[in-house]
Design a protein around this motif. Structure first.
Motif, short mmCIF file in Angstrom:
data_model
loop_
_atom_site.label_atom_id
_atom_site.label_comp_id
_atom_site.label_asym_id
_atom_site.label_seq_id
_atom_site.Cartn_x
_atom_site.Cartn_y
_atom_site.Cartn_z
N PRO A 152 -50.94 69.05 94.15
CA PRO A 152 -50.21 69.67 95.27
C PRO A 152 -51.14 70.49 96.15
N GLY A 153 -50.81 70.56 97.41
CA GLY A 153 -51.53 71.41 98.34
C GLY A 153 -50.58 72.38 98.99
N GLY A 154 -51.04 73.10 100.00
CA GLY A 154 -50.21 74.08 100.67
C GLY A 154 -49.72 73.61 102.02
N GLU A 155 -49.95 72.32 102.35
CA GLU A 155 -49.60 71.85 103.69
C GLU A 155 -48.18 71.31 103.70
N GLY A 156 -47.27 72.04 104.31
CA GLY A 156 -45.91 71.57 104.51
C GLY A 156 -45.25 71.05 103.25
N ALA A 157 -44.87 69.76 103.29
CA ALA A 157 -44.12 69.16 102.19
C ALA A 157 -44.95 68.98 100.93
N ARG A 158 -46.25 69.23 100.99
CA ARG A 158 -47.06 69.15 99.77
C ARG A 158 -46.90 70.40 98.92
N ARG A 159 -46.31 71.45 99.48
CA ARG A 159 -46.07 72.66 98.68
C ARG A 159 -45.07 72.34 97.57
N ALA A 217 -42.93 70.12 88.27
CA ALA A 217 -43.35 70.30 89.66
C ALA A 217 -42.95 69.08 90.48
N VAL A 218 -42.52 69.31 91.71
CA VAL A 218 -42.19 68.24 92.64
C VAL A 218 -42.88 68.55 93.97
N PHE A 219 -43.63 67.59 94.50
CA PHE A 219 -44.33 67.76 95.77
C PHE A 219 -44.64 66.39 96.34
N ARG A 220 -45.07 66.33 97.59
CA ARG A 220 -45.47 65.06 98.19
C ARG A 220 -46.99 64.95 98.21
N ASP A 221 -47.48 63.77 97.89
CA ASP A 221 -48.92 63.58 97.90
C ASP A 221 -49.40 63.25 99.32
N GLU A 222 -50.69 62.98 99.45
CA GLU A 222 -51.27 62.74 100.77
C GLU A 222 -50.72 61.49 101.45
N ASN A 223 -50.15 60.57 100.65
CA ASN A 223 -49.58 59.35 101.20
C ASN A 223 -48.08 59.49 101.47
N GLU A 277 -42.76 72.85 106.77
CA GLU A 277 -43.91 72.25 107.44
C GLU A 277 -45.04 73.25 107.68
N GLU A 278 -44.97 74.41 107.04
CA GLU A 278 -46.02 75.40 107.22
C GLU A 278 -47.34 74.88 106.68
N SER A 279 -48.43 75.28 107.26
CA SER A 279 -49.73 74.79 106.84
C SER A 279 -50.61 75.94 106.36
N ASP A 280 -50.97 75.86 105.10
CA ASP A 280 -51.86 76.85 104.50
C ASP A 280 -52.59 76.15 103.37
N PRO A 281 -53.66 75.38 103.66
CA PRO A 281 -54.26 74.48 102.67
C PRO A 281 -54.60 75.19 101.37
#
Length: 278
Positions: A105-112, A130-136, A269-273
């Motif tokens: 997981p990352g901190g970019e929007g739906a990847r949180r 944990a549930v998050f969206r990957d880069e794809n 959709e907040e972005s905080d990598p």
């Protein structure tokens, strides 16, 4: 069918069974015919109405309806058999397993990530998923912890909240883990408390994401695999949800299901990598 055994003198014992053929196609459309229902139910149209059976077919899954109304089932399996997979087939589930390096997981929007918490009714086991969206863009579910008891859950949740850009911690208001809600909120964590309607929605979202849209992927983890294999369902109004009363420990699956729905509703959709490992 008519099943019997040789009777001894004065025995008078017979075994009678009404059911559909074992090779019945177990889809709702195939099982809706009145002739098929009548074959397995001598009381159909007398003590069991067509309207009642139609309501059962709407609320039960195909496997459950075949077992309960048509007398067709694949269990109980022998001890060495691989039984289960009543709700989501093994083929569908295995197809959604991630191969290669696990997404993080990352901190970019739906990847949180959303972290979802559940436990068994007897409180002997608990799970954090944990549930998050990957880069794809795929929706990833990962069992972060699955362990005995519940005392470990709050400190682990606080630790995860400190390490990740967490959307929320999801918990079923009427589930066994509801007792943790106050402690999580007192610790300053964002808690998404799900009501009965949201839990019913979550079941549909999860199963559709696995078997229809195939939007969901998992990391082929044993606790979640075992949960999906052993899971059954129960009616929830005109819909249904996972049945906690079965023998299998399905708290990883319940947590994953609720987490998917919570993520779909809350992920921004907040972005905080930020990228890390558990």
């Amino acid at each position: 069918r008519y099943l019997s055994r040789p009777a001894g003198a004065g025995d008078g014992l017979a075994f009678l069974e009404w059911s559909c053929p074992d090779n019945l196609v177990r889809t709702k459309q195939a099982m809706a015919g009145p002739a098929l229902v009548a074959q397995a139910n001598p009381a159909y149209g007398i003590r069991v109405s067509a309207e009642f059976v139609a309501a059962e077919l709407r609320t039960m899954g195909p496997v459950e309806f075949a077992r309960e109304r048509l007398g067709v089932s694949d269990y109980p399996p022998d001890a060495e058999d691989e039984g289960g997979w009543e709700v989501i087939s093994e083929a569908d589930w295995r197809k959604q397993a991630v191969e290669g390096e696990a997404p993080r997981p990352g901190g970019e929007g739906a990847r949180r990530p959303v972290f979802s918490i559940d436990m068994t009714p007897d409180r002997s086991m608990a799970a954090i998923v944990a549930v998050f969206r990957d880069e794809n863009g795929a929706l990833v579910v990962e069992v972060v912890n699955h362990a005995q008891g519940s005392g470990w859950v709050l400190p682990r949740a606080v630790e995860l909240d400190g390490r990740y850009e967490v959307v929320a911690f999801a918990i079923d208001r009427r589930g066994p883990a509801a007792s943790l809600i106050k402690g999580l909120e007192d610790a300053g964590l964002t808690v998404f408390v799900m009501d009965t309607g949201q839990v019913a929605d979550a079941f549909g979202e999860f199963t559709d994401a696995v078997t229809d849209s195939r939007d969901l992927v998992h990391l082929d983890q044993e606790p979640l695999n075992d949960s999906v294999q052993g899971a059954t369902t129960r009616p929830l109004g005109d819909r249904k949800t996972w049945d906690r009363r079965g023998e299998a420990d399905i708290c990883p699956l319940v947590a994953a299901t609720n987490g998917v729905s919570a993520h779909n509703e809350l992920a921004g959709e907040e972005s905080d990598p930020l990228q890390n490992i558990w």
